[in-house]
Write a protein that holds these residues in place. Structure first.
Motif, PDB file in Angstrom:
ATOM      1  N   MET A   1      14.351  47.737 -89.988  1.00  0.00           N
ATOM      2  CA  MET A   1      13.813  46.541 -90.610  1.00  0.00           C
ATOM      3  C   MET A   1      14.263  46.477 -92.059  1.00  0.00           C
ATOM      4  SD  MET A   1       9.944  45.996 -89.288  1.00  0.00           S
ATOM      5  CE  MET A   1       9.858  44.274 -88.941  1.00  0.00           C
ATOM      6  N   GLN A   2      14.277  45.281 -92.552  1.00  0.00           N
ATOM      7  CA  GLN A   2      14.661  45.112 -93.949  1.00  0.00           C
ATOM      8  C   GLN A   2      13.510  45.543 -94.855  1.00  0.00           C
ATOM      9  OE1 GLN A   2      14.535  42.051 -92.081  1.00  0.00           O
ATOM     10  NE2 GLN A   2      16.585  42.233 -91.325  1.00  0.00           N
ATOM     11  N   SER A   3      13.890  45.973 -96.040  1.00  0.00           N
ATOM     12  CA  SER A   3      12.869  46.294 -97.031  1.00  0.00           C
ATOM     13  C   SER A   3      12.294  44.980 -97.563  1.00  0.00           C
ATOM     14  CB  SER A   3      13.478  47.100 -98.175  1.00  0.00           C
ATOM     15  OG  SER A   3      14.374  46.283 -98.914  1.00  0.00           O
ATOM     16  N   ASP A   4      11.193  45.094 -98.283  1.00  0.00           N
ATOM     17  CA  ASP A   4      10.579  43.893 -98.856  1.00  0.00           C
ATOM     18  C   ASP A   4      11.523  43.208 -99.838  1.00  0.00           C
ATOM     19  OD1 ASP A   4       8.272  44.193 -97.367  1.00  0.00           O
ATOM     20  OD2 ASP A   4       7.230  45.318 -98.935  1.00  0.00           O
ATOM     21  N   ALA A   5      12.292  43.999-100.583  1.00  0.00           N
ATOM     22  CA  ALA A   5      13.238  43.425-101.542  1.00  0.00           C
ATOM     23  C   ALA A   5      14.353  42.664-100.825  1.00  0.00           C
ATOM     24  CB  ALA A   5      13.832  44.519-102.420  1.00  0.00           C
TER      25      ALA A   5
ATOM     26  N   TRP B   1      14.132  41.306 -97.826  1.00  0.00           N
ATOM     27  CA  TRP B   1      13.562  40.106 -97.222  1.00  0.00           C
ATOM     28  C   TRP B   1      13.269  39.046 -98.288  1.00  0.00           C
ATOM     29  CZ3 TRP B   1      13.973  37.689 -93.033  1.00  0.00           C
ATOM     30  CH2 TRP B   1      13.139  36.614 -92.746  1.00  0.00           C
ATOM     31  N   ALA B   2      12.894  39.462 -99.491  1.00  0.00           N
ATOM     32  CA  ALA B   2      12.666  38.504-100.576  1.00  0.00           C
ATOM     33  C   ALA B   2      13.943  37.728-100.880  1.00  0.00           C
ATOM     34  CB  ALA B   2      12.170  39.226-101.827  1.00  0.00           C
ATOM     35  N   PHE B   3      15.087  38.383-100.704  1.00  0.00           N
ATOM     36  CA  PHE B   3      16.378  37.724-100.909  1.00  0.00           C
ATOM     37  C   PHE B   3      16.776  36.889 -99.692  1.00  0.00           C
ATOM     38  CE2 PHE B   3      21.033  37.801-100.472  1.00  0.00           C
ATOM     39  CZ  PHE B   3      21.376  37.132-101.637  1.00  0.00           C
ATOM     40  N   LEU B   4      16.636  37.470 -98.481  1.00  0.00           N
ATOM     41  CA  LEU B   4      17.089  36.804 -97.255  1.00  0.00           C
ATOM     42  C   LEU B   4      16.161  35.687 -96.780  1.00  0.00           C
ATOM     43  CD1 LEU B   4      18.304  39.781 -95.054  1.00  0.00           C
ATOM     44  CD2 LEU B   4      19.699  38.006 -96.100  1.00  0.00           C
TER      45      LEU B   4
ATOM     46  N   GLU C   1      15.334  30.414 -94.336  1.00  0.00           N
ATOM     47  CA  GLU C   1      14.457  29.239 -94.259  1.00  0.00           C
ATOM     48  C   GLU C   1      15.199  27.966 -94.639  1.00  0.00           C
ATOM     49  OE1 GLU C   1      11.210  27.627 -92.895  1.00  0.00           O
ATOM     50  OE2 GLU C   1      11.464  29.789 -92.931  1.00  0.00           O
ATOM     51  N   ALA C   2      16.106  28.047 -95.598  1.00  0.00           N
ATOM     52  CA  ALA C   2      16.846  26.864 -96.045  1.00  0.00           C
ATOM     53  C   ALA C   2      17.824  26.352 -94.995  1.00  0.00           C
ATOM     54  CB  ALA C   2      17.591  27.179 -97.337  1.00  0.00           C
ATOM     55  N   CYS C   3      18.361  27.244 -94.169  1.00  0.00           N
ATOM     56  CA  CYS C   3      19.385  26.803 -93.216  1.00  0.00           C
ATOM     57  C   CYS C   3      18.881  26.672 -91.787  1.00  0.00           C
ATOM     58  CB  CYS C   3      20.598  27.725 -93.262  1.00  0.00           C
ATOM     59  SG  CYS C   3      20.289  29.374 -92.632  1.00  0.00           S
ATOM     60  N   ARG C   4      17.678  27.127 -91.489  1.00  0.00           N
ATOM     61  CA  ARG C   4      17.207  27.008 -90.109  1.00  0.00           C
ATOM     62  C   ARG C   4      16.739  25.586 -89.828  1.00  0.00           C
ATOM     63  NH1 ARG C   4      12.092  26.663 -88.493  1.00  0.00           N
ATOM     64  NH2 ARG C   4      10.507  26.968 -90.060  1.00  0.00           N
ATOM     65  N   PRO C   5      16.964  25.111 -88.602  1.00  0.00           N
ATOM     66  CA  PRO C   5      16.506  23.767 -88.245  1.00  0.00           C
ATOM     67  C   PRO C   5      14.987  23.689 -88.329  1.00  0.00           C
ATOM     68  CG  PRO C   5      17.921  24.692 -86.533  1.00  0.00           C
ATOM     69  CD  PRO C   5      17.662  25.777 -87.523  1.00  0.00           C
ATOM     70  N   LYS C   6      14.494  22.591 -88.798  1.00  0.00           N
ATOM     71  CA  LYS C   6      13.049  22.403 -88.908  1.00  0.00           C
ATOM     72  C   LYS C   6      12.507  21.929 -87.564  1.00  0.00           C
ATOM     73  CE  LYS C   6      13.379  23.452 -93.176  1.00  0.00           C
ATOM     74  NZ  LYS C   6      13.762  24.808 -93.309  1.00  0.00           N
TER      75      LYS C   6
ATOM     76  N   THR D   1       7.396  23.750 -84.322  1.00  0.00           N
ATOM     77  CA  THR D   1       6.691  25.017 -84.470  1.00  0.00           C
ATOM     78  C   THR D   1       7.642  26.050 -85.061  1.00  0.00           C
ATOM     79  OG1 THR D   1       5.433  24.496 -82.484  1.00  0.00           O
ATOM     80  CG2 THR D   1       5.357  26.764 -83.244  1.00  0.00           C
ATOM     81  N   PRO D   2       7.316  26.648 -86.204  1.00  0.00           N
ATOM     82  CA  PRO D   2       8.205  27.658 -86.771  1.00  0.00           C
ATOM     83  C   PRO D   2       8.270  28.887 -85.869  1.00  0.00           C
ATOM     84  CG  PRO D   2       6.162  27.512 -88.026  1.00  0.00           C
ATOM     85  CD  PRO D   2       6.125  26.418 -87.006  1.00  0.00           C
ATOM     86  N   PRO D   3       9.403  29.589 -85.863  1.00  0.00           N
ATOM     87  CA  PRO D   3       9.520  30.776 -85.010  1.00  0.00           C
ATOM     88  C   PRO D   3       8.508  31.845 -85.416  1.00  0.00           C
ATOM     89  CG  PRO D   3      11.408  30.558 -86.451  1.00  0.00           C
ATOM     90  CD  PRO D   3      10.573  29.338 -86.645  1.00  0.00           C
ATOM     91  N   LEU D   4       8.043  32.579 -84.434  1.00  0.00           N
ATOM     92  CA  LEU D   4       7.078  33.642 -84.691  1.00  0.00           C
ATOM     93  C   LEU D   4       7.775  34.847 -85.301  1.00  0.00           C
ATOM     94  CD1 LEU D   4       5.161  33.487 -81.305  1.00  0.00           C
ATOM     95  CD2 LEU D   4       4.443  32.526 -83.490  1.00  0.00           C
ATOM     96  N   ASP D   5       7.229  35.329 -86.366  1.00  0.00           N
ATOM     97  CA  ASP D   5       7.694  36.568 -86.997  1.00  0.00           C
ATOM     98  C   ASP D   5       9.210  36.600 -87.185  1.00  0.00           C
ATOM     99  OD1 ASP D   5       7.498  38.979 -88.234  1.00  0.00           O
ATOM    100  OD2 ASP D   5       6.812  40.092 -86.487  1.00  0.00           O
ATOM    101  N   LEU D   6       9.696  35.667 -87.968  1.00  0.00           N
ATOM    102  CA  LEU D   6      11.137  35.520 -88.187  1.00  0.00           C
ATOM    103  C   LEU D   6      11.759  36.786 -88.788  1.00  0.00           C
ATOM    104  CD1 LEU D   6      13.424  33.530 -87.850  1.00  0.00           C
ATOM    105  CD2 LEU D   6      12.910  32.630 -90.116  1.00  0.00           C
ATOM    106  N   ARG D   7      11.020  37.474 -89.624  1.00  0.00           N
ATOM    107  CA  ARG D   7      11.545  38.701 -90.235  1.00  0.00           C
ATOM    108  C   ARG D   7      11.838  39.757 -89.166  1.00  0.00           C
ATOM    109  NH1 ARG D   7       8.753  42.081 -95.195  1.00  0.00           N
ATOM    110  NH2 ARG D   7      10.231  43.788 -95.216  1.00  0.00           N
TER     111      ARG D   7
END
Length: 64
Positions: A1-5, A7-10, A15-20, A23-29
């Motif tokens: 899994m990614q670190s919090d740092a 994920w703060a970057f990613l 979110e900016a490029c995913r289609p709206k 219902t948002p995807p569950l647990d995207l991280r």
């Protein structure tokens, strides 16, 4: 899994490029972690560890 740092970057980039959708995807991280795990290991989708969520969700999000 990614670190919090990481994920703060990613997170905002994803979110900016995913289609709206309605219902948002569950647990995207976690799903993104599954996709990255699969590509780092060269494994098949069904080999994704259970802790990273259902393999089919990661495959579906990746394809989209």
């Amino acid at each position: 899994m990614q670190s919090d740092a990481q994920w703060a970057f990613l997170g905002p980039l994803v979110e900016a490029c995913r289609p709206k959708a309605k219902t948002p995807p569950l647990d995207l991280r976690r799903t993104l972690s599954a996709i990255l795990w699969r590509h780092q290991n060269g494994a098949k989708w069904r080999a994704i560890p259970q802790v990273l969520g259902p393999w089919w969700r990661a495959a579906q999000i990746f394809i989209r």
